[in-house]
Design a protein around this motif. Structure first.
Motif, PDB file in Angstrom:
ATOM      1  N   SER A 450       0.835  -1.213   0.000  1.00  0.00           N
ATOM      2  CA  SER A 450       0.000   0.000   0.000  1.00  0.00           C
ATOM      3  C   SER A 450       0.863   1.254   0.000  1.00  0.00           C
ATOM      4  O   SER A 450       0.532   2.251  -0.649  1.00  0.00           O
ATOM      5  CB  SER A 450      -0.931  -0.002   1.215  1.00  0.00           C
ATOM      6  OG  SER A 450      -0.225   0.222   2.423  1.00  0.00           O
ATOM      7  N   PHE A 451       1.999   1.198   0.722  1.00  0.00           N
ATOM      8  CA  PHE A 451       2.885   2.357   0.768  1.00  0.00           C
ATOM      9  C   PHE A 451       3.472   2.650  -0.604  1.00  0.00           C
ATOM     10  O   PHE A 451       3.518   3.806  -1.040  1.00  0.00           O
ATOM     11  CB  PHE A 451       4.004   2.125   1.785  1.00  0.00           C
ATOM     12  CG  PHE A 451       5.038   3.219   1.798  1.00  0.00           C
ATOM     13  CD1 PHE A 451       4.805   4.391   2.492  1.00  0.00           C
ATOM     14  CD2 PHE A 451       6.230   3.072   1.100  1.00  0.00           C
ATOM     15  CE1 PHE A 451       5.746   5.412   2.496  1.00  0.00           C
ATOM     16  CE2 PHE A 451       7.171   4.089   1.095  1.00  0.00           C
ATOM     17  CZ  PHE A 451       6.932   5.262   1.792  1.00  0.00           C
ATOM     18  N   ILE A 452       3.964   1.613  -1.287  1.00  0.00           N
ATOM     19  CA  ILE A 452       4.557   1.811  -2.617  1.00  0.00           C
ATOM     20  C   ILE A 452       3.521   2.373  -3.591  1.00  0.00           C
ATOM     21  O   ILE A 452       3.806   3.282  -4.374  1.00  0.00           O
ATOM     22  CB  ILE A 452       5.143   0.489  -3.156  1.00  0.00           C
ATOM     23  CG1 ILE A 452       6.332   0.043  -2.282  1.00  0.00           C
ATOM     24  CG2 ILE A 452       5.575   0.651  -4.606  1.00  0.00           C
ATOM     25  CD1 ILE A 452       7.488   1.028  -2.254  1.00  0.00           C
ATOM     26  N   ARG A 453       2.295   1.849  -3.539  1.00  0.00           N
ATOM     27  CA  ARG A 453       1.242   2.372  -4.418  1.00  0.00           C
ATOM     28  C   ARG A 453       0.963   3.837  -4.132  1.00  0.00           C
ATOM     29  O   ARG A 453       0.811   4.661  -5.045  1.00  0.00           O
ATOM     30  CB  ARG A 453      -0.031   1.539  -4.244  1.00  0.00           C
ATOM     31  CG  ARG A 453       0.044   0.156  -4.878  1.00  0.00           C
ATOM     32  CD  ARG A 453      -1.200  -0.661  -4.540  1.00  0.00           C
ATOM     33  NE  ARG A 453      -1.192  -1.945  -5.223  1.00  0.00           N
ATOM     34  CZ  ARG A 453      -2.052  -2.919  -4.952  1.00  0.00           C
ATOM     35  NH1 ARG A 453      -2.973  -2.760  -3.991  1.00  0.00           N
ATOM     36  NH2 ARG A 453      -1.992  -4.057  -5.615  1.00  0.00           N
ATOM     37  N   ALA A 454       0.876   4.190  -2.841  1.00  0.00           N
ATOM     38  CA  ALA A 454       0.600   5.575  -2.469  1.00  0.00           C
ATOM     39  C   ALA A 454       1.771   6.476  -2.831  1.00  0.00           C
ATOM     40  O   ALA A 454       1.576   7.599  -3.317  1.00  0.00           O
ATOM     41  CB  ALA A 454       0.302   5.655  -0.978  1.00  0.00           C
ATOM     42  N   TYR A 455       2.983   6.008  -2.599  1.00  0.00           N
ATOM     43  CA  TYR A 455       4.179   6.787  -2.900  1.00  0.00           C
ATOM     44  C   TYR A 455       4.258   7.080  -4.400  1.00  0.00           C
ATOM     45  O   TYR A 455       4.639   8.180  -4.813  1.00  0.00           O
ATOM     46  CB  TYR A 455       5.412   6.010  -2.454  1.00  0.00           C
ATOM     47  CG  TYR A 455       6.688   6.822  -2.357  1.00  0.00           C
ATOM     48  CD1 TYR A 455       7.048   7.430  -1.156  1.00  0.00           C
ATOM     49  CD2 TYR A 455       7.522   6.966  -3.450  1.00  0.00           C
ATOM     50  CE1 TYR A 455       8.225   8.160  -1.049  1.00  0.00           C
ATOM     51  CE2 TYR A 455       8.702   7.703  -3.363  1.00  0.00           C
ATOM     52  CZ  TYR A 455       9.044   8.299  -2.169  1.00  0.00           C
ATOM     53  OH  TYR A 455      10.205   9.031  -2.077  1.00  0.00           O
ATOM     54  N   LYS A 456       3.866   6.095  -5.188  1.00  0.00           N
ATOM     55  CA  LYS A 456       3.901   6.251  -6.649  1.00  0.00           C
ATOM     56  C   LYS A 456       2.933   7.327  -7.123  1.00  0.00           C
ATOM     57  O   LYS A 456       3.142   7.952  -8.167  1.00  0.00           O
ATOM     58  CB  LYS A 456       3.548   4.906  -7.300  1.00  0.00           C
ATOM     59  CG  LYS A 456       3.713   4.867  -8.814  1.00  0.00           C
ATOM     60  CD  LYS A 456       3.412   3.477  -9.342  1.00  0.00           C
ATOM     61  CE  LYS A 456       3.588   3.426 -10.859  1.00  0.00           C
ATOM     62  NZ  LYS A 456       3.285   2.075 -11.391  1.00  0.00           N
ATOM     63  N   GLU A 457       1.873   7.557  -6.344  1.00  0.00           N
ATOM     64  CA  GLU A 457       0.851   8.527  -6.732  1.00  0.00           C
ATOM     65  C   GLU A 457       1.041   9.881  -6.041  1.00  0.00           C
ATOM     66  O   GLU A 457       0.134  10.716  -6.037  1.00  0.00           O
ATOM     67  CB  GLU A 457      -0.537   7.970  -6.387  1.00  0.00           C
ATOM     68  CG  GLU A 457      -0.899   6.717  -7.170  1.00  0.00           C
ATOM     69  CD  GLU A 457      -2.174   6.066  -6.664  1.00  0.00           C
ATOM     70  OE1 GLU A 457      -2.762   6.583  -5.684  1.00  0.00           O
ATOM     71  OE2 GLU A 457      -2.569   5.042  -7.243  1.00  0.00           O
ATOM     72  N   HIS A 458       2.215  10.104  -5.467  1.00  0.00           N
ATOM     73  CA  HIS A 458       2.468  11.364  -4.779  1.00  0.00           C
ATOM     74  C   HIS A 458       2.334  12.540  -5.746  1.00  0.00           C
ATOM     75  O   HIS A 458       2.770  12.467  -6.894  1.00  0.00           O
ATOM     76  CB  HIS A 458       3.874  11.358  -4.160  1.00  0.00           C
ATOM     77  CG  HIS A 458       4.029  12.328  -3.034  1.00  0.00           C
ATOM     78  ND1 HIS A 458       4.100  13.688  -3.235  1.00  0.00           N
ATOM     79  CD2 HIS A 458       4.115  12.140  -1.690  1.00  0.00           C
ATOM     80  CE1 HIS A 458       4.224  14.305  -2.061  1.00  0.00           C
ATOM     81  NE2 HIS A 458       4.233  13.389  -1.115  1.00  0.00           N
ATOM     82  N   HIS A 459       1.728  13.626  -5.283  1.00  0.00           N
ATOM     83  CA  HIS A 459       1.525  14.801  -6.134  1.00  0.00           C
ATOM     84  C   HIS A 459       2.853  15.414  -6.567  1.00  0.00           C
ATOM     85  O   HIS A 459       2.931  16.015  -7.634  1.00  0.00           O
ATOM     86  CB  HIS A 459       0.687  15.848  -5.390  1.00  0.00           C
ATOM     87  CG  HIS A 459      -0.731  15.437  -5.186  1.00  0.00           C
ATOM     88  ND1 HIS A 459      -1.746  16.338  -4.944  1.00  0.00           N
ATOM     89  CD2 HIS A 459      -1.332  14.219  -5.200  1.00  0.00           C
ATOM     90  CE1 HIS A 459      -2.897  15.696  -4.802  1.00  0.00           C
ATOM     91  NE2 HIS A 459      -2.652  14.406  -4.943  1.00  0.00           N
TER      92      HIS A 459
END
Length: 474
Positions: A450-459
């Protein structure tokens, strides 16, 4: 601290350095001094709840709304925005027709989260109680919508306070609510309402409301989406800006900051494998304080919520997890538990980043920077509220250092904090826990993904680039 009120009239500046109580960021204006004057019942309710002097946003906004002007308010988090719209709403309803029908909706307050809606509802009750025959209801997700419908049908509802999703659901289900005489619509944390995908619901709700109403947009960050909503939903609005004035880090000149004046902002730069040890060291050194630690995802909160209590160095610490995927009763219990503590640690996501007024928070730790940089100032705004002192620190990897300059440009200056050379090495204990307990291992895997997915979508993807990043010890 200085506040600036920007409107169509010439700019007015109020210097608060000689405020009768500068530690609480109050002006010299009493609520009883406001024009048009507030009613005696409302003044009595303010006195009973401990309010005498206005904060800048209250001194600027209450007279405008009470004079039937629409407002778009941009004020630092923790500046007292809730009273700035609750008091005018009640005053306007006092002036309206005394004979409110049970299902005649006179006021609506929308906010992005269940917790913030509940807080607004509780703050508003002493003031709503001054109105005769006026019923208010809290409408948030997590409960039985049919029970809400039944309650409204049987008891009536004149003031609706809640989240857009639940209000939209109610409006779709019932036809006995009358919105034709609505007096006031308030959108609190307006930018977050739009960021969370409530645009469709808000547009649908507003389509049911009369155009001749008072509307207020309140937020600590004015985005393009908020500007568009302002154009569509407000009639000749007055823009109110209230900002703290602080000293620049590089010179003695003053500069407008988007964060509270009593807040010490720092960043700690360290490698990924060292982050858990630095976090534990920080918690140990601040054991007597009340701390909020922010993580990127719900799965990360679940993981650290089971790992941190297992560490020898944190034995006896009060560690309370809170995130948006928990059941509503669990969320309420977690928030109530942390609120009641004099010292302890809340492990959470951005569900606790907006508007919540948790007393006595001393320190904010951002273990992971937020995906949306606008959320940064909301997170750190949980401390140093109403002129009090507080501290906040964000953990950054060496490759993320450009984030410091990015925030500085956005008027959020950070000072560097040196990492501790004596932090306990907790990574071996964490790995041992994962080997011995399948639940820890599985939560760790879910948190990592979940962290990698969220990090990838960082603004700020040009700063937060996906590579070998890992925030979960393997």
């Amino acid at each position: 601290m200085r506040s600036c009120f920007l409107e169509k009239l010439p700019m007015e500046t109020m210097d608060l350095s000689d405020s009768p109580n500068p530690n609480r960021a109050l002006t010299e204006t009493r609520f009883s001094d406001l024009k048009p004057p507030l009613s005696e019942p409302v003044l009595e309710a303010l006195t009973l709840t401990g309010f005498e002097y206005c904060t800048p946003v209250q001194a600027a906004t209450i007279p405008l709304l009470c004079s039937y002007k629409d407002v778009a308010v941009d004020a630092a988090t923790g500046s007292g925005k809730t009273l700035a719209f609750v008091v005018p709403l009640v005053e306007i309803l006092r002036r309206a027709s005394a004979s409110h029908k049970p299902h005649q909706v006179m006021g609506i307050i929308l906010s992005p989260t269940r917790e913030l809606s509940s807080q607004i509802y509780n703050v508003a009750q002493p003031f709503i109680a001054t109105l005769s025959n006026v019923k208010s209801i809290l409408l948030v997700g997590g409960g039985d919508v049919k029970a809400d419908v039944k309650k409204i049908e049987e008891e009536g509802a004149n003031i609706l306070i809640g989240t857009p999703g639940r209000l939209y659901d109610i409006m779709e289900r019932v036809d006995f609510l009358d919105f034709r005489n609505l007096e006031v619509l308030i959108l609190d944390e307006a930018d977050r309402l739009l960021d969370m995908g409530f645009q469709k619901q808000i547009n649908s709700i507003m389509a049911h409301l009369p155009k001749l109403r008072r509307t207020g947009l309140f937020s600590a960050t004015q985005t393009e989406a908020v500007e568009e909503l302002s154009k569509a939903g407000l009639r000749n609005p007055v823009r109110v800006e209230v900002r703290a004035e602080t000293k620049s880090l590089t010179d003695s000149a003053s500069s407008h900051s988007k964060t509270p004046s009593g807040l010490q902002l720092e960043y700690l730069e360290c490698e990924e494998d060292n982050k858990p040890s630095q976090l534990v060291d920080l918690l140990i050194k601040n054991k007597s304080k009340k701390i909020i630690v922010y993580f990127m995802t719900c799965a990360c909160v679940d993981y650290w919520g089971v790992v941190l209590p297992r560490l020898t160095a944190l034995k006896g610490f009060s560690l309370i997890p809170l995130h948006g995927k928990m059941k509503q009763t669990a969320r309420e219990k977690a928030l109530a538990s942390f609120t009641s503590l004099t010292n302890g640690i809340l492990l959470c996501t951005d569900v606790a980043a907006r508007g919540l007024d948790i007393p006595g928070v001393d320190c904010i730790v951002q273990y992971d920077p937020p995906q949306d940089p606008n959320v940064f100032i909301h997170r750190v705004g949980r401390t140093a509220r109403l002129g009090r002192q507080g501290s906040a620190i964000v953990f950054l990897l060496p490759k993320e250092e450009a984030y410091v300059e990015f925030l500085h440009i956005r008027r959020v200056p950070l000072q560097k904090k040196e990492k501790s050379d004596h932090a306990p090495d907790v990574v071996p204990q964490i790995r041992s826990a994962a080997k011995k307990d399948r639940d820890v291992m599985e939560k760790g895997l879910r948190a990592f993904v979940s962290f990698i997915r969220a990090y990838k979508e960082h603004h700020c993807s040009y700063i937060f680039r996906v590579g070998t990043v890992s925030s979960i010890p393997s």
